[in-house]
Design a protein around this motif. Structure first.
Motif, PDB file in Angstrom:
ATOM      1  N   HIS A 137      69.530  -2.308  37.320  1.00 21.88           N
ATOM      2  CA  HIS A 137      68.980  -1.038  36.169  1.00 21.88           C
ATOM      3  C   HIS A 137      70.025   0.181  36.257  1.00 21.88           C
ATOM      4  N   ALA A 138      70.461   0.447  37.260  1.00 18.06           N
ATOM      5  CA  ALA A 138      71.442   1.601  37.369  1.00 18.06           C
ATOM      6  C   ALA A 138      72.372   1.322  36.679  1.00 18.06           C
ATOM      7  N   GLU A 139      73.138   0.127  36.556  1.00 17.81           N
ATOM      8  CA  GLU A 139      74.372  -0.162  35.809  1.00 17.81           C
ATOM      9  C   GLU A 139      74.131  -0.043  34.233  1.00 17.81           C
ATOM     10  N   LEU A 140      72.798  -0.256  33.764  1.00 20.41           N
ATOM     11  CA  LEU A 140      72.521  -0.276  32.562  1.00 20.41           C
ATOM     12  C   LEU A 140      72.134   1.164  32.079  1.00 20.41           C
ATOM     13  N   ASN A 141      71.858   1.942  33.066  1.00 24.34           N
ATOM     14  CA  ASN A 141      71.197   3.278  32.546  1.00 24.34           C
ATOM     15  C   ASN A 141      71.816   4.178  33.043  1.00 24.34           C
ATOM     16  N   GLU A 142      73.230   4.331  32.769  1.00 26.21           N
ATOM     17  CA  GLU A 142      74.307   5.462  33.451  1.00 26.21           C
ATOM     18  C   GLU A 142      74.182   5.918  34.739  1.00 26.21           C
ATOM     19  N   GLY A 143      73.568   4.813  35.493  1.00 22.94           N
ATOM     20  CA  GLY A 143      73.393   4.959  36.897  1.00 22.94           C
ATOM     21  C   GLY A 143      72.126   5.615  37.305  1.00 22.94           C
ATOM     22  N   LEU A 144      71.163   5.874  36.454  1.00 20.43           N
ATOM     23  CA  LEU A 144      69.855   6.387  36.605  1.00 20.43           C
ATOM     24  C   LEU A 144      68.815   5.474  36.917  1.00 20.43           C
ATOM     25  N   LEU A 145      68.101   5.839  38.011  1.00 24.01           N
ATOM     26  CA  LEU A 145      66.864   5.021  38.246  1.00 24.01           C
ATOM     27  C   LEU A 145      65.408   5.596  37.549  1.00 24.01           C
ATOM     28  N   PRO A 146      64.623   4.812  37.480  1.00 21.76           N
ATOM     29  CA  PRO A 146      63.199   5.540  37.110  1.00 21.76           C
ATOM     30  C   PRO A 146      62.780   6.480  38.279  1.00 21.76           C
ATOM     31  N   PRO A 147      62.416   7.885  37.720  1.00 18.04           N
ATOM     32  CA  PRO A 147      62.219   8.924  38.436  1.00 18.04           C
ATOM     33  C   PRO A 147      61.571   8.599  39.900  1.00 18.04           C
ATOM     34  N   GLU A 148      60.256   7.749  39.760  1.00 16.48           N
ATOM     35  CA  GLU A 148      59.698   7.619  41.041  1.00 16.48           C
ATOM     36  C   GLU A 148      60.282   6.778  41.773  1.00 16.48           C
ATOM     37  N   VAL A 149      61.336   5.904  41.373  1.00 14.97           N
ATOM     38  CA  VAL A 149      62.129   4.901  42.536  1.00 14.97           C
ATOM     39  C   VAL A 149      63.162   6.002  43.119  1.00 14.97           C
ATOM     40  N   ALA A 150      63.812   6.793  42.319  1.00 16.08           N
ATOM     41  CA  ALA A 150      64.856   7.710  42.966  1.00 16.08           C
ATOM     42  C   ALA A 150      64.050   8.779  43.975  1.00 16.08           C
ATOM     43  N   ALA A 151      62.867   9.037  43.674  1.00 12.66           N
ATOM     44  CA  ALA A 151      62.037   9.899  44.558  1.00 12.66           C
ATOM     45  C   ALA A 151      61.703   8.918  46.000  1.00 12.66           C
ATOM     46  N   ARG A 152      61.341   7.697  45.779  1.00 11.60           N
ATOM     47  CA  ARG A 152      61.035   6.888  46.924  1.00 11.60           C
ATOM     48  C   ARG A 152      62.373   6.681  47.885  1.00 11.60           C
ATOM     49  N   HIS A 153      63.450   6.335  47.200  1.00  5.01           N
ATOM     50  CA  HIS A 153      64.716   6.011  47.744  1.00  5.01           C
ATOM     51  C   HIS A 153      65.003   7.590  48.828  1.00  5.01           C
ATOM     52  N   LYS A 154      64.810   8.369  48.003  1.00  2.00           N
ATOM     53  CA  LYS A 154      65.243   9.807  48.709  1.00  2.00           C
ATOM     54  C   LYS A 154      64.174   9.772  49.929  1.00  2.00           C
ATOM     55  N   ALA A 155      62.987   9.827  49.718  1.00  2.00           N
ATOM     56  CA  ALA A 155      61.891   9.798  50.788  1.00  2.00           C
ATOM     57  C   ALA A 155      62.023   9.082  52.045  1.00  2.00           C
ATOM     58  N   LEU A 156      62.537   7.688  51.705  1.00  2.00           N
ATOM     59  CA  LEU A 156      62.623   6.859  52.648  1.00  2.00           C
ATOM     60  C   LEU A 156      64.101   7.217  53.303  1.00  2.00           C
ATOM     61  N   ALA A 157      65.149   7.602  52.738  1.00  2.00           N
ATOM     62  CA  ALA A 157      66.417   8.010  53.331  1.00  2.00           C
ATOM     63  C   ALA A 157      66.148   9.004  54.224  1.00  2.00           C
ATOM     64  N   LEU A 158      65.473  10.041  54.048  1.00  2.00           N
ATOM     65  CA  LEU A 158      65.082  11.084  54.773  1.00  2.00           C
ATOM     66  C   LEU A 158      64.085  10.549  56.049  1.00  2.00           C
ATOM     67  N   GLU A 159      63.236   9.756  55.678  1.00  2.00           N
ATOM     68  CA  GLU A 159      62.570   9.268  56.898  1.00  2.00           C
ATOM     69  C   GLU A 159      63.474   8.642  58.272  1.00  2.00           C
ATOM     70  N   LEU A 160      64.463   7.795  57.260  1.00  2.00           N
ATOM     71  CA  LEU A 160      65.449   7.086  58.093  1.00  2.00           C
ATOM     72  C   LEU A 160      66.209   8.104  59.031  1.00  2.00           C
ATOM     73  N   GLY A 161      66.540   9.112  58.520  1.00  2.00           N
ATOM     74  CA  GLY A 161      67.403   9.920  59.210  1.00  2.00           C
ATOM     75  C   GLY A 161      68.676  10.383  58.445  1.00  2.00           C
ATOM     76  N   LEU A 162      68.712   9.623  57.439  1.00  2.00           N
ATOM     77  CA  LEU A 162      70.248   9.421  56.773  1.00  2.00           C
ATOM     78  C   LEU A 162      70.855  10.996  56.571  1.00  2.00           C
ATOM     79  N   SER A 163      70.318  12.057  56.180  1.00  2.00           N
ATOM     80  CA  SER A 163      70.604  13.375  56.146  1.00  2.00           C
ATOM     81  C   SER A 163      71.008  14.163  57.507  1.00  2.00           C
ATOM     82  N   ARG A 164      70.625  13.358  58.532  1.00  2.00           N
ATOM     83  CA  ARG A 164      70.849  14.137  59.912  1.00  2.00           C
ATOM     84  C   ARG A 164      71.620  13.453  61.045  1.00  2.00           C
ATOM     85  N   LEU A 165      72.155  12.239  60.618  1.00  2.00           N
ATOM     86  CA  LEU A 165      72.919  11.323  61.649  1.00  2.00           C
ATOM     87  C   LEU A 165      73.711  12.164  62.430  1.00  2.00           C
TER      88      LEU A 165
END
Ligand SMILES: Cc1cc2nc3c(=O)[nH]c(=O)nc-3n(C[C@H](O)[C@H](O)[C@H](O)COP(=O)(O)OP(=O)(O)OC[C@H]3O[C@@H](n4cnc5c(N)ncnc54)[C@H](O)[C@@H]3O)c2cc1C
Length: 391
Positions: A30-58
């Motif tokens: 999807h990203a490859e065919l849409n200039e790298g962009l994801l549907p907003p709700e998917v991008a938001a979920r990815h960000k929320a999960l990354a924060l929950e995992l702690g990827l911003s604070r490793l």
């Protein structure tokens, strides 16, 4: 037989793999065919999960609300994230441990902590039209004026500037004596005088762009200078060291996925009555790829472990360069071979091998080209000798 990792590290590996496989990889096409962009709700979920995992604070220290993970754990995590194309793993900004050594409490509060909880995003502006491999040649100035600095200059390839709230900016501070020194600054991207003057397209399809930014008479408070006078480029070097190590890790993850894909395809694809996996020319490509990946991975893990053991930072710096050089060159060879194994299917953008083939190319260029890594390694070798570097 695998590299011996602790149960805690293996648990991080599992969590990062799970995030990559279940959440990110399904959206690559999807990203490859849409200039790298994801549907907003998917991008938001990815960000929320990354924060929950702690990827911003490793890498952030525990006393500052970070996870303070060993570098080896971080490398293992970024290796798994490297299995993903289209930079979908860049869902959050990351605070690095050096920021907590370099920044004032006010800077931490205003810039670094908001990165950790996903409120603010950063970008790094060092490269200029006439200063890439030699950052010492940068011409952007930050001229002291009372309690402010006035910034003038132009920065190229500012990755993620289209998503960023602020810039880590490297500039030259002219002194009254006619001398000058390098320094790092926080600059708000919406400050008057900051403008994007070009946004070129590159070989990959990422939602993070690499635009050119011009800084014209930008007034920034003196309090935005990072580190003390005389620190020069030391924090930029800290940043390079970490990024080079994590690039090496991502390249290893990409190569592992590529080899798995190539082997699976070779077993299934029948040509002239036999699976191509039976042909020794194909086997050689897979064997070389695995052997080279193993070497690069060991180097990358060891460069991280050396840092965890608190070894001499100059030696660690060299090892990070060796790991980046070896892993990025290796991953490019692997991507080339796996595209070849796929034949015509390897040239389709829907094939991850095709995307990796384009995306991994920049890992031999950014954060110091392969030639620059070789110069760093050679200078260190001539100074410290073989024993001083690898025992
Ligand atoms: C997609 C992308 C994103 C980037 N993101 C950022 C970013 O976020 N922030 C940032 O500041 N920069 C960024 N960069 C810039 C990147 O770090 C530079 O492109 C890189 O350091 C090389 O500089 P250059 O392009 O000016 O090449 P040059 O320095 O002009 O080098 C050209 C060639 O000469 C070789 N060369 C140079 N000096 C020597 C030497 N002494 N011996 C032998 N060979 C030499 C180089 O290896 C290269 O092959 C990005 C670049 C790209 C492509």
């Amino acid at each position: 037989m695998a590299y011996p990792l602790s149960p805690a590290t293996l648990e991080w590996q599992r969590k990062a793999r799970d995030y990559a496989e279940r959440e990110l990889i399904p959206y690559e096409e999807h990203a490859e065919l849409n200039e790298g962009l994801l549907p907003p709700e998917v991008a938001a979920r990815h960000k929320a999960l990354a924060l929950e995992l702690g990827l911003s604070r490793l890498d952030a220290p525990v006393e500052h609300g970070g996870l303070g993970l060993p570098k080896l754990d971080q490398v293992v995590i970024w290796e798994q994230l490297g299995r993903v194309t289209n930079a979908l793993c860049w869902a959050v900004s990351e605070a690095h441990d050096w920021m907590f050594q370099a920044c004032t409490p006010g800077q931490l509060e205003r810039y670094v902590r908001p990165m950790m909880d996903g409120r603010r995003c950063e970008c790094y502006a060092i490269t200029e039209a006439q200063a890439g491999s030699d950052p010492g040649a940068i011409a952007t100035t930050a001229r002291p004026e009372g309690d402010h600095y006035v910034v003038n200059g132009e920065k190229w390839f500012v990755t993620s500037a289209n998503k960023a709230d602020f810039v880590f900016l490297q500039a030259v501070v002219p002194r009254g004596t006619g001398e000058a020194e390098h320094a790092l600054f926080f600059v708000d991207i919406d400050a008057p005088g900051v403008e994007m003057v070009d946004n070129p397209r590159f070989g990959h399809t990422f939602s993070s762009h690499h635009p050119t930014y011009r800084f014209t008479g930008v007034r920034i408070p003196a309090a935005n200078r990072i580190g003390r006078p005389g620190d020069g480029m030391s924090y930029t070097r800290s940043w390079f060291r970490r990024e080079r190590l994590m690039i090496a890790a991502r390249c290893c993850g990409a190569a592992a996925r590529l080899i798995e894909m190539g082997a699976e395809f070779a077993k299934a694809r029948v040509v002239s009555g036999r699976p191509i996996a039976d042909y020794q020319l194909i086997q050689a490509m897979l064997a070389d790829s695995l052997a080279e990946l193993w070497g690069a991975r060991l180097m990358t893990y060891e460069a991280a472990a050396m840092q965890d053991r608190g070894e001499d930072l100059s030696v660690v710096h060299t090892h990070c360069s060796m790991a980046k050089l070896t892993a990025s060159e290796m991953a490019n060879r692997v991507a080339d071979r796996v595209v070849q194994i796929f034949g015509g299917r390897g040239y389709m953008r829907s094939n991850a091998a095709q995307r990796f083939y384009r995306e991994l190319r920049v890992d031999r260029i950014w954060e110091g080209t392969s030639e620059i890594q070789r110069l760093i390694v050679a200078r260190s070798l001539l100074k410290r000798g073989v024993d001083g570097l690898i025992g």
